[in-house]
Structure formats: structure tokens, C-alpha cells
Write an enzyme that holds these catalytic residues in place. Sequence first.
Site, short mmCIF file in Angstrom:
data_model
loop_
_atom_site.label_atom_id
_atom_site.label_comp_id
_atom_site.label_asym_id
_atom_site.label_seq_id
_atom_site.Cartn_x
_atom_site.Cartn_y
_atom_site.Cartn_z
N ASP A 1 0.82 -1.21 0.00
CA ASP A 1 0.00 0.00 0.00
C ASP A 1 0.85 1.26 0.00
O ASP A 1 0.50 2.27 0.62
CB ASP A 1 -0.95 0.01 1.21
CG ASP A 1 -1.87 -1.21 1.22
OD1 ASP A 1 -2.34 -1.60 0.12
OD2 ASP A 1 -2.10 -1.77 2.29
N ARG A 2 1.99 1.18 -0.67
CA ARG A 2 2.93 2.30 -0.80
C ARG A 2 3.54 2.73 0.53
O ARG A 2 4.09 3.81 0.65
CB ARG A 2 2.26 3.50 -1.49
CG ARG A 2 3.26 4.43 -2.17
CD ARG A 2 2.64 5.71 -2.72
NE ARG A 2 3.66 6.66 -3.13
CZ ARG A 2 4.35 7.42 -2.30
NH1 ARG A 2 4.13 7.35 -0.99
NH2 ARG A 2 5.28 8.24 -2.76
N LEU A 3 3.45 1.90 1.54
CA LEU A 3 4.07 2.22 2.83
C LEU A 3 5.49 1.67 2.84
O LEU A 3 5.83 0.75 3.60
CB LEU A 3 3.23 1.66 3.99
CG LEU A 3 1.80 2.21 4.06
CD1 LEU A 3 1.07 1.61 5.26
CD2 LEU A 3 1.82 3.73 4.15
N HIS A 4 6.32 2.25 1.97
CA HIS A 4 7.70 1.80 1.83
C HIS A 4 8.52 2.24 3.04
O HIS A 4 8.17 3.19 3.74
CB HIS A 4 8.34 2.39 0.56
CG HIS A 4 7.48 2.28 -0.65
ND1 HIS A 4 6.87 1.10 -1.04
CD2 HIS A 4 7.11 3.22 -1.57
CE1 HIS A 4 6.18 1.31 -2.15
NE2 HIS A 4 6.30 2.58 -2.49
#
Length: 199
Positions: A177-180
Amino acid sequence: MQRHFDAEGAVDPIALFRVWIAAAVETEPNDPDAASLATATADGVPSVRMVLMKRLDERGFSFYTNADSRKGCELLENPHAAMCFHWKTQRRQIRIAGAVRELPGEDADEYFRSRGRQSQIGAVASAQSRPLGSRTELEAAVREVAARYPGEVPRPEYWQGYVLEAQRIEFWQQGEDRLHDRIVFVREDEGWSKTRLYP
């Protein structure tokens, strides 16, 4: 679930880089030591291309090229650069930025001697980044160099080594979820500072 950044306690980015590239060696099908190298002219016009990092030691990240090529000329004008390693199989990348220095001639000699004969001939025959009339012209230059040096091929003076002295190293680990995860190390007088960044 994608793993999170696995080195929260890391204090040495060079040691962490070695861990990550060792993992990439196990999974990347081609050239885990390949990196995009960005250089710029004196007035800041950028260019980028792929290179192979040939050594990592206390000096930094080393690569070799024709000093008369576009990147060589830009490094002469503006001795700063950035590298980006991207390992798709690992879902990771590392960005490195800093000053670039020319390596001593003996370093370039040692690495040039380690290359295959055909690669040595190609390095001598190619006026890298200069206009080329045809493939036939290049092949003729290769034959001429091979005939000129039936034994050892001497390293041309313009074929040099460079080292990127890292001032900033950022580690990026893909998350769901783009929570890199992004952690950046910056070289300070007393060592490295470490900061976590928003993705």
C-alpha cells in the site's frame, strides 16, 4: 505481507550495503552490481547511464570508464555524482550521492589486466561517446587494434577508474500500500547520522 526494513539498528551504511548486495547476488539474474550513474555538466545539465560497480572499499564505490566519454568529461567539469542500485527481485533500491575522485593509475592497470582480451581491445578501439559512421568502421578498428597488439594490450591513458565517495546513502524497501521503508544515512564529521523518511 512485504517484509519491513530489516536493519533498524544499523549504524554503518557500508556494512548494510554489503548485506543487501549479497542478497541480490543470490536472486538477480544479471549484474547485481549494475547501477545507474548520474552526472552533470558544470552548469547542471544531467545525464544518466548504467555502469558496473567493480569494487567497494574504504574509499567508496569504484567504477571504470573512458575519461573522454560523456560521463568522463562531465566528471572533469563537475566531480559529483549519484548512483542508484535497483534489485527488482529484492524489491529494494539504494541511492548514493557524493564527490567523485579519479583512482590511481595502478588501480586502473590492475583492473584493465583482469578483463578479457576482447574487452581490452574494445576499450582501445572505441572512441566512446564520439560519432561513429557505421558498425563496419567499428569492427575495422577492432581488427586494427588486435593486429597492433598480438600479445598484451596496454591500458590506454584515457581509460581510468573513479570512486564515488558517499556522503549520503538511502536504503529503500518496498512495502504494501505504498508504505515503503526509507532510511537515509548522511556522513557527518563524527560518523554517520541516520533518519527515517516518509515514503
